[in-house]
Design an enzyme around this catalytic site. Structure first.
Site, PDB file in Angstrom:
ATOM      1  N   ASN A   1     -18.162  89.151  48.406  1.00  0.00           N
ATOM      2  CA  ASN A   1     -18.153  87.771  47.922  1.00  0.00           C
ATOM      3  C   ASN A   1     -18.739  86.888  49.026  1.00  0.00           C
ATOM      4  OD1 ASN A   1     -17.256  85.126  46.975  1.00  0.00           O
ATOM      5  ND2 ASN A   1     -15.740  86.201  45.737  1.00  0.00           N
ATOM      6  N   PRO A   2     -19.562  85.913  48.683  1.00  0.00           N
ATOM      7  CA  PRO A   2     -20.065  85.017  49.732  1.00  0.00           C
ATOM      8  C   PRO A   2     -18.975  84.124  50.312  1.00  0.00           C
ATOM      9  CG  PRO A   2     -21.229  84.644  47.634  1.00  0.00           C
ATOM     10  CD  PRO A   2     -20.126  85.619  47.360  1.00  0.00           C
TER      11      PRO A   2
ATOM     12  N   CYS B   1     -10.886  86.652  13.260  1.00  0.00           N
ATOM     13  CA  CYS B   1     -10.247  85.527  12.577  1.00  0.00           C
ATOM     14  C   CYS B   1      -8.940  85.182  13.294  1.00  0.00           C
ATOM     15  CB  CYS B   1      -9.969  85.889  11.119  1.00  0.00           C
ATOM     16  SG  CYS B   1      -8.935  84.641  10.316  1.00  0.00           S
TER      17      CYS B   1
ATOM     18  N   GLN C   1     -13.743  91.133  34.395  1.00  0.00           N
ATOM     19  CA  GLN C   1     -13.208  89.929  33.751  1.00  0.00           C
ATOM     20  C   GLN C   1     -14.323  89.252  32.956  1.00  0.00           C
ATOM     21  OE1 GLN C   1     -10.585  87.681  36.861  1.00  0.00           O
ATOM     22  NE2 GLN C   1     -11.973  89.011  37.987  1.00  0.00           N
TER      23      GLN C   1
ATOM     24  N   CYS D   1      -9.573  84.456   4.242  1.00  0.00           N
ATOM     25  CA  CYS D   1      -8.135  84.128   4.265  1.00  0.00           C
ATOM     26  C   CYS D   1      -7.908  82.638   4.515  1.00  0.00           C
ATOM     27  CB  CYS D   1      -7.405  84.948   5.323  1.00  0.00           C
ATOM     28  SG  CYS D   1      -7.568  84.290   6.996  1.00  0.00           S
TER      29      CYS D   1
ATOM     30  N   ASP E   1     -19.685  89.007  29.254  1.00  0.00           N
ATOM     31  CA  ASP E   1     -21.104  88.971  28.878  1.00  0.00           C
ATOM     32  C   ASP E   1     -21.711  90.317  28.503  1.00  0.00           C
ATOM     33  OD1 ASP E   1     -21.499  90.185  31.432  1.00  0.00           O
ATOM     34  OD2 ASP E   1     -21.706  88.231  32.387  1.00  0.00           O
TER      35      ASP E   1
ATOM     36  N   GLY F   1     -17.326  89.521  43.364  1.00  0.00           N
ATOM     37  CA  GLY F   1     -17.688  88.286  42.650  1.00  0.00           C
ATOM     38  C   GLY F   1     -16.575  87.654  41.849  1.00  0.00           C
ATOM     39  N   THR F   2     -15.346  87.739  42.375  1.00  0.00           N
ATOM     40  CA  THR F   2     -14.248  87.050  41.683  1.00  0.00           C
ATOM     41  C   THR F   2     -13.457  86.203  42.672  1.00  0.00           C
ATOM     42  OG1 THR F   2     -12.203  87.298  40.416  1.00  0.00           O
ATOM     43  CG2 THR F   2     -12.807  89.157  41.833  1.00  0.00           C
TER      44      THR F   2
ATOM     45  N   HIS G   1     -11.063  90.400  29.621  1.00  0.00           N
ATOM     46  CA  HIS G   1     -11.014  89.068  28.987  1.00  0.00           C
ATOM     47  C   HIS G   1     -11.856  88.997  27.723  1.00  0.00           C
ATOM     48  CE1 HIS G   1      -9.701  87.180  33.108  1.00  0.00           C
ATOM     49  NE2 HIS G   1      -8.723  87.810  32.493  1.00  0.00           N
TER      50      HIS G   1
HETATM   51  C1  BJW Z   1     -20.435  85.611  43.966  1.00  0.00           C
HETATM   52  C2  BJW Z   1     -21.753  85.329  43.702  1.00  0.00           C
HETATM   53  C3  BJW Z   1     -22.645  86.394  43.824  1.00  0.00           C
HETATM   54  C4  BJW Z   1     -20.672  83.535  43.360  1.00  0.00           C
HETATM   55  N1  BJW Z   1     -22.202  87.593  44.189  1.00  0.00           N
HETATM   56  N2  BJW Z   1     -20.018  86.803  44.337  1.00  0.00           N
HETATM   57  C5  BJW Z   1       0.838  84.246  37.669  1.00  0.00           C
HETATM   58  C6  BJW Z   1       0.761  83.205  38.560  1.00  0.00           C
HETATM   59  C7  BJW Z   1       0.151  82.006  38.189  1.00  0.00           C
HETATM   60  C8  BJW Z   1      -0.395  81.829  36.918  1.00  0.00           C
HETATM   61  C9  BJW Z   1      -0.314  82.863  36.037  1.00  0.00           C
HETATM   62  C10 BJW Z   1       0.306  84.044  36.402  1.00  0.00           C
HETATM   63  N3  BJW Z   1       0.234  84.890  35.352  1.00  0.00           N
HETATM   64  C11 BJW Z   1      -0.411  84.266  34.342  1.00  0.00           C
HETATM   65  C12 BJW Z   1      -0.743  83.023  34.723  1.00  0.00           C
HETATM   66  C13 BJW Z   1      -1.455  82.015  33.906  1.00  0.00           C
HETATM   67  C14 BJW Z   1      -2.958  82.223  33.862  1.00  0.00           C
HETATM   68  C15 BJW Z   1      -3.537  82.145  35.284  1.00  0.00           C
HETATM   69  O1  BJW Z   1      -3.839  83.129  35.916  1.00  0.00           O
HETATM   70  N4  BJW Z   1      -3.734  80.942  35.772  1.00  0.00           N
HETATM   71  C16 BJW Z   1      -4.300  80.743  37.101  1.00  0.00           C
HETATM   72  C17 BJW Z   1      -5.624  79.987  36.984  1.00  0.00           C
HETATM   73  C18 BJW Z   1      -3.316  80.020  37.950  1.00  0.00           C
HETATM   74  N5  BJW Z   1      -3.312  83.492  33.260  1.00  0.00           N
HETATM   75  C19 BJW Z   1      -3.377  83.611  31.929  1.00  0.00           C
HETATM   76  O2  BJW Z   1      -3.124  82.685  31.192  1.00  0.00           O
HETATM   77  C20 BJW Z   1      -3.761  84.966  31.354  1.00  0.00           C
HETATM   78  N6  BJW Z   1      -2.815  85.354  30.365  1.00  0.00           N
HETATM   79  C21 BJW Z   1      -1.600  85.755  30.678  1.00  0.00           C
HETATM   80  O3  BJW Z   1      -1.239  85.943  31.813  1.00  0.00           O
HETATM   81  O4  BJW Z   1      -0.779  85.942  29.576  1.00  0.00           O
HETATM   82  C22 BJW Z   1       0.625  86.131  29.825  1.00  0.00           C
HETATM   83  C23 BJW Z   1       1.236  84.816  30.249  1.00  0.00           C
HETATM   84  C24 BJW Z   1       1.013  83.696  29.508  1.00  0.00           C
HETATM   85  C25 BJW Z   1       1.566  82.477  29.893  1.00  0.00           C
HETATM   86  C26 BJW Z   1       2.336  82.394  31.037  1.00  0.00           C
HETATM   87  C27 BJW Z   1       2.537  83.540  31.815  1.00  0.00           C
HETATM   88  C28 BJW Z   1       2.002  84.761  31.396  1.00  0.00           C
HETATM   89  C29 BJW Z   1      -5.094  84.889  30.648  1.00  0.00           C
HETATM   90  C30 BJW Z   1      -6.211  84.580  31.563  1.00  0.00           C
HETATM   91  C31 BJW Z   1      -7.503  84.406  30.751  1.00  0.00           C
HETATM   92  C32 BJW Z   1      -8.658  83.907  31.619  1.00  0.00           C
HETATM   93  N7  BJW Z   1      -9.700  83.455  30.746  1.00  0.00           N
HETATM   94  C33 BJW Z   1     -10.962  83.004  31.331  1.00  0.00           C
HETATM   95  C34 BJW Z   1     -11.857  82.482  30.207  1.00  0.00           C
HETATM   96  C35 BJW Z   1     -12.419  83.647  29.386  1.00  0.00           C
HETATM   97  C36 BJW Z   1     -13.242  83.154  28.238  1.00  0.00           C
HETATM   98  C37 BJW Z   1     -14.420  82.325  28.646  1.00  0.00           C
HETATM   99  O5  BJW Z   1     -15.268  82.773  29.449  1.00  0.00           O
HETATM  100  O6  BJW Z   1     -14.527  81.212  28.168  1.00  0.00           O
HETATM  101  O7  BJW Z   1     -11.577  84.098  32.045  1.00  0.00           O
HETATM  102  S1  BJW Z   1     -10.746  81.768  32.594  1.00  0.00           S
HETATM  103  C38 BJW Z   1     -12.035  82.356  33.636  1.00  0.00           C
HETATM  104  O8  BJW Z   1     -11.471  82.809  34.904  1.00  0.00           O
HETATM  105  C39 BJW Z   1     -12.600  83.613  32.937  1.00  0.00           C
HETATM  106  C40 BJW Z   1     -12.775  84.538  34.108  1.00  0.00           C
HETATM  107  O9  BJW Z   1     -12.819  85.886  33.675  1.00  0.00           O
HETATM  108  C41 BJW Z   1     -11.600  84.228  34.991  1.00  0.00           C
HETATM  109  C42 BJW Z   1     -11.787  84.628  36.428  1.00  0.00           C
HETATM  110  O10 BJW Z   1     -12.829  83.908  37.002  1.00  0.00           O
HETATM  111  P1  BJW Z   1     -13.790  84.618  38.063  1.00  0.00           P
HETATM  112  O11 BJW Z   1     -14.524  85.700  37.399  1.00  0.00           O
HETATM  113  O12 BJW Z   1     -13.017  84.971  39.256  1.00  0.00           O
HETATM  114  O13 BJW Z   1     -14.862  83.440  38.338  1.00  0.00           O
HETATM  115  P2  BJW Z   1     -14.790  82.241  39.383  1.00  0.00           P
HETATM  116  O14 BJW Z   1     -15.802  81.251  38.991  1.00  0.00           O
HETATM  117  O15 BJW Z   1     -13.398  81.768  39.567  1.00  0.00           O
HETATM  118  O16 BJW Z   1     -15.213  82.924  40.774  1.00  0.00           O
HETATM  119  C43 BJW Z   1     -16.511  83.422  40.994  1.00  0.00           C
HETATM  120  C44 BJW Z   1     -16.525  84.072  42.386  1.00  0.00           C
HETATM  121  O17 BJW Z   1     -17.791  84.668  42.581  1.00  0.00           O
HETATM  122  C45 BJW Z   1     -16.326  83.060  43.526  1.00  0.00           C
HETATM  123  O18 BJW Z   1     -15.367  83.587  44.436  1.00  0.00           O
HETATM  124  C46 BJW Z   1     -17.708  82.990  44.191  1.00  0.00           C
HETATM  125  O19 BJW Z   1     -17.635  82.791  45.608  1.00  0.00           O
HETATM  126  C47 BJW Z   1     -18.275  84.332  43.867  1.00  0.00           C
HETATM  127  N8  BJW Z   1     -19.730  84.405  43.762  1.00  0.00           N
HETATM  128  N9  BJW Z   1     -21.845  83.964  43.324  1.00  0.00           N
HETATM  129  C48 BJW Z   1     -20.867  87.721  44.446  1.00  0.00           C
HETATM  130  N10 BJW Z   1     -23.966  86.178  43.556  1.00  0.00           N
END
Ligand code: BJW
Length: 251
Positions: free
Chosen positions: A211-212, A125, A99, A148, A102, A185-186, A117
């Site tokens: 994951n911690p 664009c 996800q 454009c 970087d 790490g998610t 992602h």
């Molecule tokens: C460590 C550590 C170490 C710390 N070692 N571990 C079904 C149900 C509910 C909602 C939805 C659904 N389907 C779709 C949705 C809507 C939405 C969604 O999921 N919302 C939820 C938040 C509720 N999803 C979307 O909108 C997606 N699109 C989609 O589904 O389109 C169709 C659709 C549209 C509309 C309606 C329905 C369907 C798109 C999702 C795009 C996510 N974008 C981001 C930003 C990317 C750009 C940017 O960086 O700016 O992606 S959001 C952000 O979250 C980023 C990440 O990839 C993503 C996940 O985060 P991640 O990687 O899990 O990070 P953290 O911070 O949450 O967690 C870190 C973890 O690491 C923690 O657990 C720590 O403990 C751990 N950790 N240090 C190991 N050293």
């Protein structure tokens, strides 16, 4: 604690899928999203990581991404990224489904990296879709425009946007066909990505979380190892190497 079962399964695995999130890059100095002090504790996602925000205030959103680009361009893969890439020494096919935007898995040498992602090092664009992957744009202060007339935006997937179809389709295939899936790490709350480990479980894979902290996946996983990616993944590699030495000597 890393189990003997896991190491034995790894030595027999044909395909291992490593599903990763922001925690994997935390030890490279790239901020996660939802932790205390993470990006979403300082910024509101609805004001920055969605298309409406960009359409309403492209310069503000562009500047936020330029600041994050500066961090990413100076970051280096950490021991976790390297250990994930190193799994290829032991397993015929390792697929990294990330996800993260970087590019650090690719920099660490992983052969197959599926970016769900997008990638912060690239742009396109918003109006006509033409790609702008030139490096100069990564340090451009003003939101650039396309001939454009549209604004150029980072090639990342914002909330409410569809994931690239080739990436999510291949990721689902790898989740279904793998012998072992690591979820590293998610927070396992952003969909559709969060469904991949569940798909792997339904398809008979052995699912291991690293994951911690606990996540919604924890209670479903076969093993949940409490620790950071930069410590646990190299430890798994060390145990694999120990297993491999006797078999090499016996040849
Ligand atoms: C460590 C550590 C170490 C710390 N070692 N571990 C079904 C149900 C509910 C909602 C939805 C659904 N389907 C779709 C949705 C809507 C939405 C969604 O999921 N919302 C939820 C938040 C509720 N999803 C979307 O909108 C997606 N699109 C989609 O589904 O389109 C169709 C659709 C549209 C509309 C309606 C329905 C369907 C798109 C999702 C795009 C996510 N974008 C981001 C930003 C990317 C750009 C940017 O960086 O700016 O992606 S959001 C952000 O979250 C980023 C990440 O990839 C993503 C996940 O985060 P991640 O990687 O899990 O990070 P953290 O911070 O949450 O967690 C870190 C973890 O690491 C923690 O657990 C720590 O403990 C751990 N950790 N240090 C190991 N050293």
């Amino acid at each position: 604690m890393i189990s003997r079962t896991l190491i034995e399964r790894l030595t027999n695995a044909r395909l291992v899928t490593v599903f990763t999130g922001a925690g994997v890059s935390a030890e490279s100095g790239v901020a996660t999203f939802r932790a205390q002090g993470g990006l979403w504790s300082k910024f509101k996602p609805e004001e920055l990581a969605n298309l409406d925000a960009f359409l309403a205030n492209p310069q503000m959103v562009w500047e936020w991404y330029q600041a994050r680009r500066e961090v990413v361009l100076n970051a280096k893969p950490n021991d976790g990224h390297h250990a994930i890439a190193g799994l290829e020494e032991f397993v015929p096919h390792v697929s990294v489904v990330t996800q993260n935007i970087d590019g650090l898995h690719t920099e660490a040498g992983s052969s197959e990296v599926i970016e769900l992602h997008g990638n912060i090092r690239k742009n396109f664009c918003q109006n006509c879709g033409v790609r702008y992957d030139d490096l100069e744009l990564l340090t451009e202060h003003h939101v650039p425009s396309c001939p454009c007339g549209g604004n150029i935006r980072p090639d990342v997937v914002w909330f409410g946007e569809l994931l690239p179809s080739t990436a999510i389709e291949l990721a689902e295939k790898r989740a279904k066909e793998c012998n072992i899936l690591f979820s590293v790490g998610t927070s396992s709350i952003v969909w559709p990505a969060a469904g991949l480990p569940l798909l792997a479980l339904d398809s008979g894979a052995y699912v291991v979380e690293i994951n911690p902290a606990q996540t919604p996946l924890t209670r479903h996983a076969h093993e949940s190892i409490r620790g950071t990616s930069g410590v646990v993944m190299p430890e798994i590699m060390r145990l694999l190497r120990e297993m491999k030495i006797p078999s090499e000597l016996s040849k």
